[in-house]
Design a protein around this motif. Structure first.
Motif, PDB file in Angstrom:
ATOM      1  N   PHE A   1     -15.718 -16.959  56.172  1.00  0.00           N
ATOM      2  CA  PHE A   1     -16.839 -17.070  55.231  1.00  0.00           C
ATOM      3  C   PHE A   1     -16.457 -16.669  53.808  1.00  0.00           C
ATOM      4  CE2 PHE A   1     -19.637 -16.194  59.113  1.00  0.00           C
ATOM      5  CZ  PHE A   1     -19.879 -17.529  59.319  1.00  0.00           C
ATOM      6  N   HIS A  24     -22.501  -4.575  58.295  1.00  0.00           N
ATOM      7  CA  HIS A  24     -21.312  -5.359  57.940  1.00  0.00           C
ATOM      8  C   HIS A  24     -20.486  -4.747  56.795  1.00  0.00           C
ATOM      9  CE1 HIS A  24     -23.577  -8.045  60.397  1.00  0.00           C
ATOM     10  NE2 HIS A  24     -24.230  -8.687  59.457  1.00  0.00           N
ATOM     11  N   ASP A  30     -21.684  -6.533  66.771  1.00  0.00           N
ATOM     12  CA  ASP A  30     -22.354  -7.729  66.240  1.00  0.00           C
ATOM     13  C   ASP A  30     -21.867  -8.997  66.945  1.00  0.00           C
ATOM     14  OD1 ASP A  30     -23.920  -9.438  64.760  1.00  0.00           O
ATOM     15  OD2 ASP A  30     -22.616  -9.440  63.001  1.00  0.00           O
ATOM     16  N   TYR A  51     -10.919 -14.394  56.995  1.00  0.00           N
ATOM     17  CA  TYR A  51     -12.353 -14.292  57.219  1.00  0.00           C
ATOM     18  C   TYR A  51     -12.952 -15.604  56.721  1.00  0.00           C
ATOM     19  CZ  TYR A  51     -17.151 -12.607  56.528  1.00  0.00           C
ATOM     20  OH  TYR A  51     -18.511 -12.461  56.550  1.00  0.00           O
ATOM     21  N   ARG A 102     -22.060 -11.855  51.119  1.00  0.00           N
ATOM     22  CA  ARG A 102     -20.616 -11.600  51.271  1.00  0.00           C
ATOM     23  C   ARG A 102     -19.960 -11.363  49.924  1.00  0.00           C
ATOM     24  NH1 ARG A 102     -21.809 -16.046  55.190  1.00  0.00           N
ATOM     25  NH2 ARG A 102     -22.225 -14.910  57.118  1.00  0.00           N
ATOM     26  N   GLU A 135     -32.176  -7.982  61.659  1.00  0.00           N
ATOM     27  CA  GLU A 135     -31.492  -7.936  60.410  1.00  0.00           C
ATOM     28  C   GLU A 135     -32.169  -8.882  59.410  1.00  0.00           C
ATOM     29  OE1 GLU A 135     -27.417  -9.783  60.188  1.00  0.00           O
ATOM     30  OE2 GLU A 135     -27.725 -10.153  62.345  1.00  0.00           O
ATOM     31  N   HIS A 168     -22.101 -12.442  68.162  1.00  0.00           N
ATOM     32  CA  HIS A 168     -23.054 -13.504  67.817  1.00  0.00           C
ATOM     33  C   HIS A 168     -22.500 -14.890  68.133  1.00  0.00           C
ATOM     34  CE1 HIS A 168     -20.769 -12.404  64.138  1.00  0.00           C
ATOM     35  NE2 HIS A 168     -20.743 -13.701  63.894  1.00  0.00           N
ATOM     36  N   TYR A 218     -33.996 -14.127  58.704  1.00  0.00           N
ATOM     37  CA  TYR A 218     -32.559 -14.175  58.422  1.00  0.00           C
ATOM     38  C   TYR A 218     -32.360 -14.796  57.027  1.00  0.00           C
ATOM     39  CZ  TYR A 218     -27.571 -14.519  59.465  1.00  0.00           C
ATOM     40  OH  TYR A 218     -26.209 -14.392  59.406  1.00  0.00           O
ATOM     41  N   HIS A 265     -28.725  -7.351  56.395  1.00  0.00           N
ATOM     42  CA  HIS A 265     -27.477  -8.125  56.392  1.00  0.00           C
ATOM     43  C   HIS A 265     -27.177  -8.454  54.924  1.00  0.00           C
ATOM     44  CE1 HIS A 265     -25.013 -11.839  57.498  1.00  0.00           C
ATOM     45  NE2 HIS A 265     -25.447 -12.160  56.294  1.00  0.00           N
ATOM     46  N   ARG A 311     -16.759  -5.873  56.169  1.00  0.00           N
ATOM     47  CA  ARG A 311     -16.302  -7.074  55.444  1.00  0.00           C
ATOM     48  C   ARG A 311     -16.882  -7.081  54.023  1.00  0.00           C
ATOM     49  NH1 ARG A 311     -21.250  -9.205  54.094  1.00  0.00           N
ATOM     50  NH2 ARG A 311     -22.364 -10.315  55.725  1.00  0.00           N
TER      51      ARG A 311
HETATM   52  C1  LIG Z   1     -25.227 -12.916  62.934  1.00  0.00           C
HETATM   53  C2  LIG Z   1     -24.624 -12.417  61.689  1.00  0.00           C
HETATM   54  O1  LIG Z   1     -25.225 -12.422  60.646  1.00  0.00           O
HETATM   55  N1  LIG Z   1     -23.399 -11.974  61.755  1.00  0.00           N
HETATM   56  C3  LIG Z   1     -22.705 -11.543  60.593  1.00  0.00           C
HETATM   57  C4  LIG Z   1     -21.488 -12.305  60.410  1.00  0.00           C
HETATM   58  S1  LIG Z   1     -20.718 -11.816  58.965  1.00  0.00           S
HETATM   59  O2  LIG Z   1     -19.419 -12.465  58.981  1.00  0.00           O
HETATM   60  O3  LIG Z   1     -20.561 -10.372  58.907  1.00  0.00           O
HETATM   61  O4  LIG Z   1     -21.529 -12.255  57.816  1.00  0.00           O
END
Ligand SMILES: CC(=O)NCCS(=O)(=O)O
Length: 349
Positions: free
Chosen positions: A265, A230, A298, A263, A204, A169, A300, A128, A201, A233
């Motif tokens: 993050f 993803h 997803d 969001y 962002r 991922e 989690h 990860y 993954h 986002r």
């Molecule tokens: C477990 C994971 O990586 N989820 C993604 C969350 S995110 O907000 O799309 O980065």
């Protein structure tokens, strides 16, 4: 040629690709996400420390990463088992479980869940994001990382004989760190040896998916057998999305069920709603990408399980598919997204 060639590798062994059925290509059944804790806003400390309760549900849905207990999906094996039985009843066949080293992969639990529910579970190899890399991982060469990933697919991971069926991922941040670049290169080298599926993954940022694909490509990875996760986002401008799509990876919309104002993050991002996700799928289909689209939830964190008032693993099958059909996506196209595309991706070359 490895014995996996032409097959799909689940935690219970190899299966024929036609056995997969409807497949969610990006889920987690057991993991921890403490690495991504976001401190609560001033004044919300009490909510963040309280047990999960109905009266706090809206706050939790909007601030999922500020509640420590919510980040411990590994405590919910029984609830996840019930969810998987519902998923089967709703017509689901398989799930790709994307938990990699760093967020508490638990392969014996995945094997137990597959046995008890009849859902085919495909586990993920590799690492990860950087914040979860150990000092030992950071010091490894690309060759060493490649050997570890190959071993997780061919022989088993985490000291077990349970073999992973995808790489990922694979976590990347933005900007992509040196340690993550090494893991991406190792992923490409392992994929070249194994002919296996890969899933990424992205960090962002809207430039992150393209940058990760470029690194894989330069290291010899097979982009046509790689999923970019993803996107719901990550890339919002239709022209930029089509530019990215031209690079040739699978395009995954895997946050179905997540409807948030902010969001957490990246506060600059306006996360797509489920309706907008369906509109985007219809757009990509019109543009000729129906063979490249994959979908998932997803899950989690705890709050997305039905036990905690969430949408659960059957949301796409029960709610999103009817919405897709009502918005002009044909049954044949739905079947491509849920059955045929996952099958093509998951089958070893
Ligand atoms: C477990 C994971 O990586 N989820 C993604 C969350 S995110 O907000 O799309 O980065």
């Amino acid at each position: 040629m490895p014995e996996q060639s032409g097959k799909v590798q689940t935690v219970l062994g190899l299966i024929e690709p036609d056995q997969l059925g409807r497949t969610m290509t990006h889920e987690h059944l057991t993991m921890t996400f403490e690495c991504s804790h976001v401190p609560p806003a001033p004044g919300d400390e009490g909510l963040a420390a309280a047990s999960i309760a109905m009266k706090h549900l809206h706050w939790l849905q909007q601030n999922p990463y500020s509640h420590h207990e919510n980040l411990l999906l590994n405590q919910e094996i029984e609830a996840v088992k019930e969810e998987l039985l519902c998923y089967r009843k709703a017509g689901g066949g398989s799930i790709v479980e994307n938990t990699t080293t760093g967020i508490t992969r638990n392969l014996p639990v995945l094997r137990q869940l597959a046995k008890e529910t009849g859902v085919h579970i495909i586990a993920g190899a590799g690492y990860y994001v950087d914040v979860t890399h150990s000092d030992e991982t950071r010091k490894m060469t690309v060759e060493k990382l490649t050997d570890i990933i190959v071993n997780e697919v061919l022989h088993g991971a985490d000291g077990t004989d349970i073999r992973c069926g995808v790489i990922g991922e694979i976590g990347t941040s933005w900007p992509i760190t040196e340690s993550e670049k090494k893991v991406l290169r190792a992923t490409a080298h392992a994929q070249t040896q194994l002919g296996c599926p890969v899933i990424i993954h992205p960090g962002r940022n809207k430039a992150a998916p393209g940058e990760a694909i470029r690194i894989l490509q330069e290291a010899g990875g097979d982009i046509s057998k790689t999923v970019m996760s993803h996107l719901d986002r990550s890339i919002f401008d239709p022209r930029e999305l089509l530019e990215f799509a031209k690079m040739g990876s699978y395009l995954e919309y895997d946050l179905f069920g997540t409807e948030v104002l902010n969001y957490q993050f990246n506060l600059d991002v306006d996360m797509l709603s489920d309706s907008q996700r369906v509109q985007t799928l219809a757009f990509l289909i019109r543009e000729g990408y129906e063979d490249r689209i994959l979908v998932a939830h997803d899950i989690h964190t705890k709050h997305r399980l039905t036990k905690y008032g969430g949408h659960g693993f059957s949301h796409i099958l029960k709610n999103i598919v009817p919405k897709m059909l009502s918005r002009g996506i044909t049954q044949n196209q739905v079947d491509k997204i849920l059955i045929e595309n996952p099958k093509q991706w998951l089958t070893f070359k």
